[in-house]
Design a protein around this motif. Structure first.
Motif, PDB file in Angstrom:
ATOM      1  N   MET B   6       0.855  -1.188   0.000  1.00 55.68           N
ATOM      2  CA  MET B   6       0.000   0.000   0.000  1.00 55.68           C
ATOM      3  C   MET B   6       0.892   1.239   0.000  1.00 55.68           C
ATOM      4  O   MET B   6       1.693   1.422   0.906  1.00 55.68           O
ATOM      5  N   LYS B   7       0.721   2.060  -1.018  1.00 55.08           N
ATOM      6  CA  LYS B   7       1.558   3.252  -1.129  1.00 55.08           C
ATOM      7  C   LYS B   7       0.730   4.517  -0.923  1.00 55.08           C
ATOM      8  O   LYS B   7      -0.330   4.663  -1.533  1.00 55.08           O
ATOM      9  N   PHE B   8       1.227   5.406  -0.060  1.00 59.44           N
ATOM     10  CA  PHE B   8       0.522   6.663   0.224  1.00 59.44           C
ATOM     11  C   PHE B   8       1.357   7.849  -0.226  1.00 59.44           C
ATOM     12  O   PHE B   8       2.504   8.010   0.207  1.00 59.44           O
ATOM     13  N   GLY B   9       0.778   8.659  -1.081  1.00 56.49           N
ATOM     14  CA  GLY B   9       1.484   9.827  -1.611  1.00 56.49           C
ATOM     15  C   GLY B   9       1.475  11.001  -0.647  1.00 56.49           C
ATOM     16  O   GLY B   9       0.901  10.926   0.441  1.00 56.49           O
ATOM     17  N   GLY B  10       2.115  12.075  -1.069  1.00 55.98           N
ATOM     18  CA  GLY B  10       2.335  13.236  -0.209  1.00 55.98           C
ATOM     19  C   GLY B  10       1.070  13.844   0.374  1.00 55.98           C
ATOM     20  O   GLY B  10       1.026  14.184   1.561  1.00 55.98           O
ATOM     21  N   THR B  11       0.017  13.988  -0.433  1.00 55.02           N
ATOM     22  CA  THR B  11      -1.197  14.606   0.104  1.00 55.02           C
ATOM     23  C   THR B  11      -1.879  13.654   1.084  1.00 55.02           C
ATOM     24  O   THR B  11      -2.599  14.094   1.969  1.00 55.02           O
ATOM     25  N   SER B  12      -1.634  12.350   0.933  1.00 58.03           N
ATOM     26  CA  SER B  12      -2.251  11.368   1.835  1.00 58.03           C
ATOM     27  C   SER B  12      -1.570  11.319   3.195  1.00 58.03           C
ATOM     28  O   SER B  12      -2.107  10.731   4.135  1.00 58.03           O
ATOM     29  N   ASP B 176      -9.882   9.021  -6.849  1.00 56.23           N
ATOM     30  CA  ASP B 176     -10.325   7.652  -6.573  1.00 56.23           C
ATOM     31  C   ASP B 176     -10.167   6.717  -7.766  1.00 56.23           C
ATOM     32  O   ASP B 176     -10.789   5.664  -7.810  1.00 56.23           O
ATOM     33  N   GLY B 177      -9.329   7.114  -8.718  1.00 56.87           N
ATOM     34  CA  GLY B 177      -9.075   6.207  -9.827  1.00 56.87           C
ATOM     35  C   GLY B 177      -8.683   6.955 -11.084  1.00 56.87           C
ATOM     36  O   GLY B 177      -8.415   8.157 -11.054  1.00 56.87           O
ATOM     37  N   SER B 230      -8.412   6.167  -3.588  1.00 53.11           N
ATOM     38  CA  SER B 230      -8.339   7.406  -2.818  1.00 53.11           C
ATOM     39  C   SER B 230      -8.186   7.163  -1.329  1.00 53.11           C
ATOM     40  O   SER B 230      -8.918   6.376  -0.733  1.00 53.11           O
ATOM     41  N   THR B 231      -7.227   7.877  -0.727  1.00 55.18           N
ATOM     42  CA  THR B 231      -7.051   7.831   0.720  1.00 55.18           C
ATOM     43  C   THR B 231      -8.258   8.412   1.425  1.00 55.18           C
ATOM     44  O   THR B 231      -8.509   8.116   2.594  1.00 55.18           O
ATOM     45  N   GLU B 244     -13.173  -6.727  -6.376  1.00 53.70           N
ATOM     46  CA  GLU B 244     -12.228  -7.652  -5.757  1.00 53.70           C
ATOM     47  C   GLU B 244     -11.399  -6.975  -4.673  1.00 53.70           C
ATOM     48  O   GLU B 244     -10.986  -7.587  -3.705  1.00 53.70           O
ATOM     49  N   TRP B 245     -11.127  -5.674  -4.821  1.00 50.04           N
ATOM     50  CA  TRP B 245     -10.276  -5.012  -3.845  1.00 50.04           C
ATOM     51  C   TRP B 245     -11.057  -4.135  -2.876  1.00 50.04           C
ATOM     52  O   TRP B 245     -10.505  -3.375  -2.132  1.00 50.04           O
ATOM     53  N   GLY B 246     -12.350  -4.267  -2.903  1.00 51.46           N
ATOM     54  CA  GLY B 246     -13.121  -3.765  -1.780  1.00 51.46           C
ATOM     55  C   GLY B 246     -13.565  -2.326  -1.806  1.00 51.46           C
ATOM     56  O   GLY B 246     -14.377  -1.926  -1.002  1.00 51.46           O
ATOM     57  N   MET B 247     -13.037  -1.524  -2.680  1.00 54.89           N
ATOM     58  CA  MET B 247     -13.418  -0.122  -2.678  1.00 54.89           C
ATOM     59  C   MET B 247     -13.447   0.364  -4.119  1.00 54.89           C
ATOM     60  O   MET B 247     -13.072  -0.346  -5.032  1.00 54.89           O
TER      61      MET B 247
END
Lengths: 419, 419
Positions: B6-12, B176-177, B230-231, B244-247
């Protein structure tokens, strides 16, 4: 040619312009032909910001992660310093603690340096490079980043100086040396040319502003000569006549290096000390533990302690001081302390501890007596007295604090020449 | 049970509260029984601050020191994320690039990952821990910190996912995508459930906002399935039915995984493109080099290039586009270019490049023709055309850009259902 470790504290590297100013000091030493290693703190404010984030993340947090976060501050300064030095034509590279490496135990957040491998630093220094080392941090055997705790950068600098067998370790800060007393209280306070390690330790209340006690202890143990000096002095002013290290500053060194020992080197003041007296305590083995154990458990720091020999060997009085802010808590702790029998407990806030410090006291009798006389001449009442080998302290009413400091400063001939 | 990076970018991870929000996503996956590794960027703004300090320190600076400074940003986030996760009851520890280790070459500032030793991460993950890895950085053979260049955190995440053989790599960002086109231009734009690596690469102008091209290339080469999500979606919303990935989110995957291939998956727009035409150029070997060599030397990025077959095999016209901002410079470079013979040079700013992208084009003839017709129906004149296997691009007057995007979006059936 000398080998010098130069340490710059947070205010000395607070921004890029300040780093440039600090680098000019490095340049001066390099151009004088010296071998130089630099140790840096984080930019002032940065460590607090990082610590704040950790606290915000979780009130109780893994000290290993705290260290990883907080140690980043010095990494930034070290890189910037290396860039600025290179820009000035001085070959330089930064070293994080793990790159040196600076080995520590794994007491994260307050680690102790267990050893520094000097090979990398020696190789750089002897080929004319200036290594810039991150202060305050090291690496554990588990290859995790550790920090030494607050003020650890001074300790890092001293440890690096010992490892590379430096001739001296210059601590650059925002004051130009160690003073005989606080100049804000006694305008005639003057900068000491030299002060011994022991005196420096005893003058903690003065010295803590410029040097961490821990670093002085390490310097004393390792025989590292320290110079406290100001980053904000003109780096290009050249060598001051008669001063071995070229600028104003205070050399903190072994007592043997100080030819003319002053009887008293400094007068220190600690305010807001509350005194507490326990009367008619049963004087049996373990009574001190019964008093001070509960206080320690409550994390109350006790300063002066006086216990008179009891007349009959059975009943005694004990008096000690705590910070004013801890007074109410301390009284409560003692009232509830088990295993502690006494007739009465009393106390009051608003005391001031005045100390005179000097290695010369060892060979001069009567310093304490003369101190009491000097205070008595000003009508100042002494409430408590404690002494160590090179320090005499008294507790007085805080109202008289400044008067007492100035009177003793003058009495022991510490005032600077007029004009 | 899956293994997920799981990768979170700067704004996240812009502040501690955002980090906590991100951590709740991690918690959801851990509680679902998955093995998770996290990769983090620096808090948004921090990297710019650090880069700014380096520039302020010296206009030309040692890239190795730049890396040491700039890499500190991710170190902070990784530590804070580990603290927050631990606070939530998830066993976690941070890993700087050198601790993993993530090996890179020593092209400081734009290093390439040469290998990741997965042993530490695998050991942690398989015992229920969540390792938190600093994105954007690694360590060279010389044990110096390297950075991968801007946007390198996505690449780090993909490389970590490949190293630990993750089932997928979730890239959490502030959208979100991946959308069929820019929703600000075409309100009927809709999120793609799936998009192929190739399409993602061709949709750079859309995709670059959410995924670095470099990371998509690596994911394609290593067969790492990416999910852009989207975070800021509710971490506790649970698994969306049928996903499959829930969101919500977009799966970027191999073409084979996409059952019903859209002829066109997206419409992209690049504004402010200037076109330049060289007429009657001598069509001899090396003429392209004579035109584009000097432009490359001047660091001008050329986008579309069109060269017609010349009638007689001796004289041809060449047209290409550059950013409007580079137009004057490009004209000057070409007028002064040696070894370049042409009759006239002309050009103008203010073009817009519209592209339709889709792997379905491979098997559907006539996509280009239908695109031209759709534009023609709106009275939009086409100035230039270029095509690749899965993309057709046209240059039109910038005034018509939004109209063209909306028209094509509708024409290819990309509009979301009403209501």
């Amino acid at each position: 040619m000398a080998r010098i470790v130069m340490k710059f504290g947070g205010t000395s590297v607070a921004n890029v312009e300040r780093i440039r100013q600090a680098a000019r000091h490095v340049k001066r030493e390099v151009e004088a032909g010296h071998e130089v290693a630099v140790v840096v703190s984080a930019m002032s404010g940065k460590t607090n910001e990082l610590v704040g984030w950790c606290a915000q993340a979780a009130p109780m947090h893994d000290a290993r992660e705290y260290d990883a976060v907080v140690a980043s501050g010095e990494q930034v300064t070290a890189g910037l310093m290396a860039i600025v030095l290179s820009e000035m034509g001085i070959q330089s590279r930064s070293y994080a603690g793990w790159q040196v490496p600076i080995h520590t135990d794994d007491a994260h957040g307050s680690a102790r340096i267990t050893g520094i491998d000097p090979a990398n630093l020696n190789e750089r220094m002897s080929s004319g490079w200036v290594p810039v080392v991150t202060g305050f941090q090291g690496v554990s055997d588990k290859k995790r980043i550790t920090t030494l705790g607050r003020g650890g950068s001074d300790t890092s600098a001293v440890a690096v100086a010992a490892a590379v067998k430096a001739d001296r370790c210059d601590i650059y800060t925002d004051v130009d040396g160690v003073y005989t007393t606080d100049p804000r209280i006694a305008p005639k306070a003057r900068r000491l040319e030299r002060v011994s390690f022991e005196e420096m330790l005893e003058m903690a209340s003065l010295g803590a502003k410029v040097l961490q006690t821990r670093s002085v202890e390490l310097a004393m143990a390792q025989g590292v000569r320290l110079v406290v000096r100001s980053t904000f002095d003109d780096p290009d002013a050249g060598n001051a006549p008669g001063s071995e290290w070229g600028m104003t500053g205070t050399l903190v060194c072994d007592e043997d290096e100080i030819m003319e020992k002053q009887i008293v080197s400094g007068v220190t003041l600690a305010r807001a000390e509350a005194k507490i007296t326990l009367r008619k305590v049963n004087d049996k083995p373990g009574v001190a533990a019964a008093v001070f154990g509960p206080l320690a458990d409550a994390r109350i720091v006790v300063d002066m302690i006086v216990q008179n020999i009891s007349d009959d060997g059975q009943i005694t009085d004990i008096t000690f001081t705590v910070p004013d802010s801890e007074f109410d808590k301390a009284m409560k702790v003692l009232r509830n302390a088990p295993d502690l029998e006494y007739e009465s407990i009393s106390g009051s806030k608003g005391g001031a501890k005045i100390s005179v410090v000097g290695v010369g006291m060892r060979s001069h009798a009567g310093v304490a007596a003369s101190m009491f006389r000097a205070l008595s001449d000003k009508g100042i009442n002494i409430q408590l007295i404690t002494t160590s080998e090179i320090k005499t302290s008294v507790l007085i009413d805080e109202e008289y604090a400044e008067l007492a400091v100035r009177a003793l400063h003058t009495y022991y001939g510490l005032d600077k020449a007029e004009g």
